[in-house]
Design an enzyme around this catalytic site. Structure first.
Site, mmCIF file in Angstrom:
data_model
loop_
_atom_site.group_PDB
_atom_site.id
_atom_site.type_symbol
_atom_site.label_atom_id
_atom_site.label_comp_id
_atom_site.label_asym_id
_atom_site.label_seq_id
_atom_site.Cartn_x
_atom_site.Cartn_y
_atom_site.Cartn_z
ATOM 1 N N SER A 84 0.792 -1.231 0.000
ATOM 2 C CA SER A 84 0.000 0.000 0.000
ATOM 3 C C SER A 84 0.828 1.286 0.000
ATOM 4 O O SER A 84 1.667 1.493 -0.868
ATOM 5 C CB SER A 84 -0.957 -0.064 1.201
ATOM 6 N N ASP A 143 -9.731 -6.496 -4.002
ATOM 7 C CA ASP A 143 -9.079 -5.188 -3.870
ATOM 8 C C ASP A 143 -8.862 -4.560 -5.249
ATOM 9 O O ASP A 143 -7.954 -4.962 -5.967
ATOM 10 C CB ASP A 143 -7.730 -5.369 -3.152
ATOM 11 N N HIS A 153 -7.806 -5.394 0.630
ATOM 12 C CA HIS A 153 -6.568 -4.631 0.436
ATOM 13 C C HIS A 153 -5.432 -5.150 1.330
ATOM 14 O O HIS A 153 -4.359 -5.471 0.829
ATOM 15 C CB HIS A 153 -6.852 -3.147 0.658
#
EC number: 2.3.1.-
Length: 210
Positions: free
Chosen positions: A111, A162, A188
């Site tokens: 991320s 995701d 995610h």
């Protein structure tokens, strides 16, 4: 009998800022190589400790180090070298690696941490033994020539629930030497949704690296 593991935590000075880290090492023998674990915006090094990733890596013979990125976790007081969502200079993670004396590490980058890992991965002369992007941001900010120049083997990981994982994969698949782990039913932070699948896939990838 499970291999013993030593764990410690501390701070390092990086470009004038104090950064917190947690580390797990094999209790005996020489570590095979180092693994540097980064994290997303809602997470910290504690995520990897609680999930058992640090412990599992050390048990498998690796030196596993997770840092808290600037402005987050126990590194809250540290100023980030770039605004969130912009690429940080590759020299930032290079300085982290130097301060921790990691040697070239495998970098695990979920991320938010893509803003740090991608410039480090694609820096001229960068020689990482492995790269594990988990739906990182900023993949659209690296050009095709830079992706093509990366020799590092990559394990691209994301959850099939995701959308960001799919988007980042469209860019990351330009890495010449990659394989893909798509986790069914995972979102995610897919490593939290499917920890066993995450650890198995990660350790299998590391086992194949030189």
């Amino acid at each position: 009998m499970a291999a013993s593991v030593e764990q410690r935590e501390g701070t390092i000075q990086v470009q004038g800022q104090a950064l917190f880290f947690r580390e797990a090492l094999p209790g005996s023998g020489q570590a095979r190589f180092s693994v540097l674990l980064l994290h997303g915006i809602r997470f910290s090094s504690e995520t990897w400790q609680n999930l058992g990733t640090l412990h599992r890596l050390a048990q498998a013979g690796y030196r596993a180090v997770a840092i808290d990125l600037p402005g987050l976790g126990h590194s809250k007081e540290a100023a980030a070298p770039a605004p969130i969502g912009e690429l940080a200079p590759g020299s930032f993670l290079a300085a982290v690696v130097d301060a921790l004396e990691l040697g070239p590490p495998v970098v695990i980058s979920p991320s938010l941490s893509g803003m740090y890992s991608l410039p480090f991965l694609t820096a001229p002369g960068s020689q990482l033994p492995g790269f594990v992007p988990v739906a990182p941001i900023c993949t659209d900010k690296i050009n095709a020539a830079n992706y093509a120049s990366v020799k590092t083997p990559a394990l691209i990981v994301y959850g099939d629930q995701d959308p960001m994982g799919q988007t980042s994969f469209e860019h990351l698949k330009q890495l010449p030497n990659h394989r893909v782990l798509i986790m069914k039913g995972a979102g995610h932070p897919c490593y939290l949704d499917k920890p066993e699948e995450w650890h198995t896939g990660l350790l299998d990838f590391l086992q194949g690296l030189q």
